[in-house]
Design a protein around this motif. Sequence first.
Motif, PDB file in Angstrom:
ATOM      1  N   PRO A 146       0.806  -1.220   0.000  1.00  0.00           N
ATOM      2  CA  PRO A 146       0.000   0.000   0.000  1.00  0.00           C
ATOM      3  C   PRO A 146       0.846   1.281   0.000  1.00  0.00           C
ATOM      4  O   PRO A 146       0.528   2.246  -0.705  1.00  0.00           O
ATOM      5  N   GLU A 199       9.331  -4.586  -7.313  1.00  0.00           N
ATOM      6  CA  GLU A 199       8.529  -5.468  -6.453  1.00  0.00           C
ATOM      7  C   GLU A 199       8.827  -6.929  -6.783  1.00  0.00           C
ATOM      8  O   GLU A 199       8.671  -7.361  -7.919  1.00  0.00           O
ATOM      9  N   GLY A 251       1.453  -6.131  -1.412  1.00  0.00           N
ATOM     10  CA  GLY A 251       2.151  -6.404  -0.148  1.00  0.00           C
ATOM     11  C   GLY A 251       1.322  -7.267   0.792  1.00  0.00           C
ATOM     12  O   GLY A 251       0.526  -8.106   0.359  1.00  0.00           O
ATOM     13  N   ILE A 286     -10.645  -5.647   4.185  1.00  0.00           N
ATOM     14  CA  ILE A 286     -10.136  -4.517   4.962  1.00  0.00           C
ATOM     15  C   ILE A 286     -11.334  -3.623   5.240  1.00  0.00           C
ATOM     16  O   ILE A 286     -11.945  -3.091   4.309  1.00  0.00           O
ATOM     17  N   LYS A 296      11.210  -8.692  -9.456  1.00  0.00           N
ATOM     18  CA  LYS A 296      12.600  -8.268  -9.277  1.00  0.00           C
ATOM     19  C   LYS A 296      12.735  -7.697  -7.866  1.00  0.00           C
ATOM     20  O   LYS A 296      11.848  -6.976  -7.404  1.00  0.00           O
ATOM     21  N   SER A 301       9.503  -1.193   1.653  1.00  0.00           N
ATOM     22  CA  SER A 301       9.640  -2.650   1.542  1.00  0.00           C
ATOM     23  C   SER A 301       8.953  -3.396   2.682  1.00  0.00           C
ATOM     24  O   SER A 301       8.989  -4.633   2.730  1.00  0.00           O
ATOM     25  N   GLY A 302       8.284  -2.689   3.592  1.00  0.00           N
ATOM     26  CA  GLY A 302       7.383  -3.321   4.554  1.00  0.00           C
ATOM     27  C   GLY A 302       8.043  -4.247   5.549  1.00  0.00           C
ATOM     28  O   GLY A 302       9.247  -4.158   5.839  1.00  0.00           O
ATOM     29  N   GLU A 358      -6.609 -15.980   8.464  1.00  0.00           N
ATOM     30  CA  GLU A 358      -6.158 -14.598   8.643  1.00  0.00           C
ATOM     31  C   GLU A 358      -7.324 -13.667   8.330  1.00  0.00           C
ATOM     32  O   GLU A 358      -7.942 -13.767   7.269  1.00  0.00           O
ATOM     33  N   TYR A 405      -3.197  -9.933  13.509  1.00  0.00           N
ATOM     34  CA  TYR A 405      -1.831  -9.514  13.857  1.00  0.00           C
ATOM     35  C   TYR A 405      -1.815  -8.177  14.591  1.00  0.00           C
ATOM     36  O   TYR A 405      -0.769  -7.615  14.842  1.00  0.00           O
ATOM     37  N   ALA A 463      11.776  -5.576   6.181  1.00  0.00           N
ATOM     38  CA  ALA A 463      12.509  -6.050   4.989  1.00  0.00           C
ATOM     39  C   ALA A 463      13.577  -5.021   4.641  1.00  0.00           C
ATOM     40  O   ALA A 463      13.404  -4.175   3.757  1.00  0.00           O
ATOM     41  N   TRP A 474      18.445  -5.518   2.269  1.00  0.00           N
ATOM     42  CA  TRP A 474      19.031  -4.958   1.050  1.00  0.00           C
ATOM     43  C   TRP A 474      19.675  -3.590   1.285  1.00  0.00           C
ATOM     44  O   TRP A 474      20.408  -3.102   0.419  1.00  0.00           O
ATOM     45  N   ASP A 489       5.110   0.194   6.854  1.00  0.00           N
ATOM     46  CA  ASP A 489       5.478  -0.707   7.950  1.00  0.00           C
ATOM     47  C   ASP A 489       6.977  -0.791   8.211  1.00  0.00           C
ATOM     48  O   ASP A 489       7.398  -1.164   9.300  1.00  0.00           O
TER      49      ASP A 489
END
Length: 573
Positions: free
Chosen positions: A237, A257, A263, A271, A305, A336-337, A352, A358, A470, A473, A523
């Motif tokens: 998002p 992505e 994501g 939602i 990628k 990248s969350g 879920e 969560y 994440a 990288w 995130d």
Amino acid sequence: MSDSNEAFSERLFPTLTAGQVDRLATYGTRRAMRRGETLMEPGDDHPRSFVIVRGSAALLRVAGVEETIVQVIHAGQFSGEVNLLMGRAAFVRVRADDDGEIIVLDRDQVLRVLQLEAEISQIVMRAFILRRAELIARGYGDAVLIGSTHCAGTLRLREFLTRNGHPFVYIDLDTQEDVQALFDSLGITPADVPVVLSHGKVVLRNPSNEAVADSLGFNATVDLDAIRDVVIVGAGPAGLAAAVYAASEGLDALVIEPAAAGGQAVSSSRIENYLGFPNGITGQELAARAFAQAEKFGADFLIAKQAAKLRCERRPYTVDIEGGRSIAARTVIIASGATYRKPEIQRLTDFEGSGVYYGATAMEAQLCAGEEVVIIGGGNSAGQAAVFLATTCRHVYVLVRADGLADSMSRYLIRRLEGNPRISVLAQTELVAVEGNGHLEHVTWRNGKAGAEERRGIRHVFIMAGALPATDWLHGCVEADDNGFLKTGGDLKPDDLAERHWPLGRSPHSLETTLPGVFAVGDVRSGSMKRVASAVGEGSAAVALVHRVLREEGLSEPSSIASSSRPIFASRP
Ligand SMILES: Cc1cc2nc3c(=O)[nH]c(=O)nc-3n(C[C@H](O)[C@H](O)[C@H](O)COP(=O)(O)OP(=O)(O)OC[C@H]3O[C@@H](n4cnc5c(N)ncnc54)[C@H](O)[C@@H]3O)c2cc1C
């Protein structure tokens, strides 16, 4: 045809007015067509839209030497679908049925129409999206997946193609008759499964997602040599919002992505707390809409990628892509969350959003009012959730693998848990099974010491085992908090800036990291709300800051505006 079928067909293949066709002629090329002339072939990697001015043309699905008419379009109607916006290869053959006249529009011309002609844009976008949904529903596409539901590789590829909204035919070897004949005709063996047949000819044996994306031309038109105004890493998002705002405001934006747009939000079956959707929206649908919106404004996407490394020693920055190639970027938005740590329990993900959560907000607290709930985790977030949920729930069981909470939770929280008759802490205990039909209905936990298992009719489990950002990288290019989430703006203390050699006279902008012009949103950012709405808000807000940085650095003319080949968009701040 019934009224509703007719109305659907009209939305799928609407007829433009003569005035609208004339407007389109100012963007494309008007030319004659001859009866029987092939205007476009499947696999053509420069897909175009044909607007019929006079005569008619057939859209044909091609399988080997066989052709099936998908639709015949007449004066005022047009060809094309979402692939055209993405710059991906065409699925159908387009052939003139009569001598007549057409307007030919290539991708850039269609994008210009979508951005500058509000009335036509609405008709065209709706038709393109509906056509894509029809292609998916009918399995008309340029990919065939041959596999088995018992094979992890098949499930991975099905998920990859489905999440990317790419139409494909699935051949299930478990139910297919004469499997050997199929293998012989393609020259494959059972060891090659899953197999993807791309464009009816290329046979990919147990391919990676990346190999499938490359073969289907997902990224074929993306220019990897340009210096981008902004490279956005991650299409959750936050990244999608950044892409929509950046592209719509004239920035040359590229999104990287590894999986598909959406994501974590894609795991959400509904939602319900996102503004404007009172009945909720599935994460997949929200992502598909946002992706189409970003494409419409001209954002580029590199799918399948992964960003492997940020080179932050000099400007422009460079993002290395896994497997080779690098992209130069004036600014970078890190979106990248994070991934939630999940216990490895079969069927957990099935529930879920319908019994497994969560986060514990007022919404979830309402859902389980008066019921027993389970919380997994022994950290402060688990403790806070337990105290909060105990105000509405009948009883809260906190399951902890360790001997107790002393090593992982703050003392004050432990005291609150111990003093609350509605909370039980079960040490050395872990969840081992979840069951239900649609919604979670039963859970089983096991006490490691006693070895005893207990099955209870509990319908709500909160996983509070922490999340992992994440950020591998980034190789430490930017300052992070103790849990690895990226610190930005006001959270950066003078010591952080000194340690990272912050080079500017000004302080970092609100979402800026310790690298000038590198922003962290959603995130992955330290202190973020871990919600779709906040991720979207931060992604869009970062774009205003990108403009500010480009102006500060004398780069206020984004490259897409300077370049005549890219569309020019609405207002910029
Ligand atoms: C099951 C579930 C249900 C949820 N339900 C709700 C809800 O109902 N309401 C709500 O508000 N929130 C909900 N959330 C939380 C919400 O989904 C997240 O807060 C939100 O998705 C965060 O968005 P993001 O873009 O920051 O990160 P993410 O959604 O995590 O997206 C990050 C993206 O970056 C990509 N990426 C990672 N590493 C790299 C790399 N090296 N290179 C390139 N790309 C990379 C990932 O593939 C991913 O697509 C839910 C979360 C889950 C897991």
